[in-house]
Design an enzyme around this catalytic site. Sequence first.
Site, PDB file in Angstrom:
ATOM      1  CG  ASN A 826      -1.908  -1.121   1.218  1.00 54.91           C
ATOM      2  OD1 ASN A 826      -2.693  -1.266   0.291  1.00 54.91           O
ATOM      3  ND2 ASN A 826      -1.833  -1.961   2.230  1.00 54.91           N
ATOM      4  CE1 TYR A 827       0.206   4.436   3.816  1.00 58.13           C
ATOM      5  CE2 TYR A 827       0.259   2.165   4.590  1.00 58.13           C
ATOM      6  CZ  TYR A 827      -0.313   3.421   4.599  1.00 58.13           C
ATOM      7  OH  TYR A 827      -1.410   3.665   5.387  1.00 58.13           O
ATOM      8  CB  ILE A 828       6.904   0.790  -0.935  1.00 57.75           C
ATOM      9  CG1 ILE A 828       7.308   0.904   0.540  1.00 57.75           C
ATOM     10  CG2 ILE A 828       8.110   0.871  -1.839  1.00 57.75           C
ATOM     11  CD1 ILE A 828       8.066  -0.291   1.068  1.00 57.75           C
TER      12      ILE A 828
END
Length: 869
Positions: A826-828
């Site tokens: 979800n974030y990288i």
Amino acid sequence: MDREVPTYNGVAPGISMAMGPVTDMDIDKPTTNGHAAGSKRKASLGKGKSYKDDSDDDDVPLTKRRKTADSDSDSEDDKPLVKKVIKPVEATAHQIGEDSDDEVPLGVKLQETKAKIEKAAEKEAVKLRKEDKVAESKKKSKKKSSDDDDDDVPLKKKAKPAAKTNGTKKVKKEDSDDDDVPLVKKAPAAKKGKAEAAIPKKKGKKDAESPGNEDAEPEEEEYRWWEDTAKGDGTKKWSTLEHNGVIFPPEYEPLPASVSLFYDGKPVKMHAVPEEIAHAFGAMLNSTHNVENPTFQKNFMEDFREALKQNGGAKDKKSGDKVDIKHFDKLDFQHIFNHVDAERQAKKALSAAEKKQKKAEKDALEAPFLYCSWDGRKQKVGNFRVEPPGLFRGRGEHPKTGKWKKRVSPEQITINIGKEAMVPAPPAGHKWKEIKNDNEGTWLVMWQENVNGNYKYVMLAANSDVKGQSDFKKFEKARELKKHIDKIRKDYHRELKSDVMAERQRATAVYLIDQFALRAGNEKGDDEADTVGCCSLKFEHITLRKPDTVIFDFLGKDSIRFYSEVKVDPQVFKNLKIFKRDPKQDGDDIFDRLTTSALNKHLSNYMPGLTAKVFRTYNASFTMATLLKEMKKAPNAAEQMKDYNDANRKVAILCNHKRTVGAGHATQMEKMDTKIDGMRYQQWRLKQMMLDLDDKLKKKRGAAFFELPEGITQDWIKEHQASLTEAEKVKITKKFEKENEKLEAEDQKAMKPKELESRLEVIKELESKFKKENKTGKIEAEGKGATVERFESQIEKLEQRIAVARVQSEDRENNKEVALSTSKINYIDPRLTVVFCKKFGVPIEKPFSKTMREKFDWAIKSVDEDWEF
DNA sequence: TCAAATACTTAGGAGGACGTCC
DNA sequence: GGACGTCCTCCTAAGTATTTGA
């Protein structure tokens, strides 16, 4: 009054479904997904506490307000604020740059790394804005050529598509307002009729999952939407949409007559409706954290008793007398659990062929629901199964955990589908709640669940075009933030000293969100778990330790504990002290002048679409980008992946992504330690053998070289020797038994116990060797042609193995409560991982599983190794 | 302006699939 | 081929954020 469980067929041929009686939605008064019934203000003021000084003079400069006992420190408010970087000190939520081997104190090291990252971000922002300006003036000077270019997506200029495009022919400009331009290339509309037959195939994808579709259909051209610059304004999500709805869970199968719930030692019988609830409880008996939770038990009891009441109560199975089930403690679910467990084991024990057969049947049943046709393109549907009934497993101290989540009936279900498409048929005798043609939504099916009144949606799978597009947009937005971050940071540092309380709170909150990756923290209701984010932090969640340390301790999303001791900007420290000022006390909001909406509204002034959550994406991806940039080439792919995972872990720690420590973790660690010590002991033995060959070595190499390794004592050695001989004994015995079994199976004579005895002679020899060694303190050189050089080489090999084992052990320990996957998914920015793979020659299969490769297909195909976040 | 409704992303755990070792 | 550990996928809860409507 006993009632039959209503059964009906019709959605999926061959599947029978059961649902509760069709009532007008068994829905409690909804509370909505995550929204509090009461306002934020009520939380702190509703208890009759007065914050007169604050509330009455919100706009009065803080400097003019009454001084508190801490006025000394507050008086520094007016001193110019020196920009400082945060100095996280503990191995908690902010371990960027952590390096356990380093001699530099952790705090200093972290400070340096974070400062470096921030500085780099500031520099980059200035550079990016400059580039933008140049680009803009260039654009202006040659307006006419604008439709030839495709660098409409900000920052996209850095992304050189690695593969040649075979995508849709580029249409012009991005910011087209034309709603009628389809989001994706329009494919010929499917014929009305059986929808699954109309769903075209995606090129290059195997279609094993959809057995109905294997015949010679033309393969669909791959649509490289990330190269398509005409994606509309994002309001209209589709023009045509066809799908087959949902699969309902199978009906409840009542327990066999031989299996019962016991109450007060007696077996009881009841109607299928309450029995299903008891069955659900019994089935999860091994999930102790649920079934032993008093709230879970209480909620279960309430709903179970209510179901009994509505369905004729319970009766003693033998006498037929009424049984009033009142006390949870008198219930015994063990028989139900055993029954469920036996079924599980039976399923496990099926032969491979039977399992295959079952899977094929299931696949065939689900095939029509796997895909939908979205603007004529075949797209995978995510969750086409209606959630089965069950006990609600609310996490943490959720007040509703254990409540009965009822069976969803078609009458609760809303279908969203294209106007032209054929509406899937509801199960026989039923109807859908509503049919919608809302092309501004991406959901196909929706219903409301009865426990919390939450909406449940059937949407496309993560690897679909539409999800890929929104992922892409999310990361582009985070990249866009790079251009503004320096200004935002400058502004909030200035506003930390604002005379207006609301502004000062806002600046402090943005600081925390930016620096410590806190979530926004929407308000929550009383009927939800008591968890918080930044804006909803309460008095008791923050402890201040002079001169500048803040200790966060609260439960965040999913009731995961966020504990962190960090050094903050002195002004932030002062502000938090003010926000906690008397008469505030436990339970009161720290940020009582701030809501997430106000915060996000403020942020959107910097950049359209900028909200609190973008900071998490930005900081996670920017951190990863920085760490990958600094990464050196490792000797092999495995070690390169270790470096990658280390970087990933830093991001996960930043985001506070945790997992529960596995039950076997401690044992595993012990095993590894023993293994390492065993190798060190082995090294020591080899050294003693060297001495045996050449006693002058002690002088040459120094006595220290031959000493017992640290932590290895004579007692330890004896214990270790015993376990070594024991292990050897077991090994020999097992081998002997196996050989005998084989002989017997081949109708040959089994070996006699004497044979085993003779085989075990080596154990005796080993034992006496150890005994002698322990007594004399000398170890004789072993092996043919033993030389000092040979032993040295063996010691060196062991050294390497020890090093590897130590790294593994450390890795495991560091990783025990950190979940890497959440940040990776979800974030990288996935393009960073693609760049990593290309740069270091690591196969993409190493960091990305099959599902992830599908989800990030767009990233894999869109960048080369020069791409930058 | 605020709460409620809505729609979407983010999250950890359960359990099955898979790989490795003996 | 069975035991064991790890990885992967599925499931659905729990967040965020926007829109709606009184």
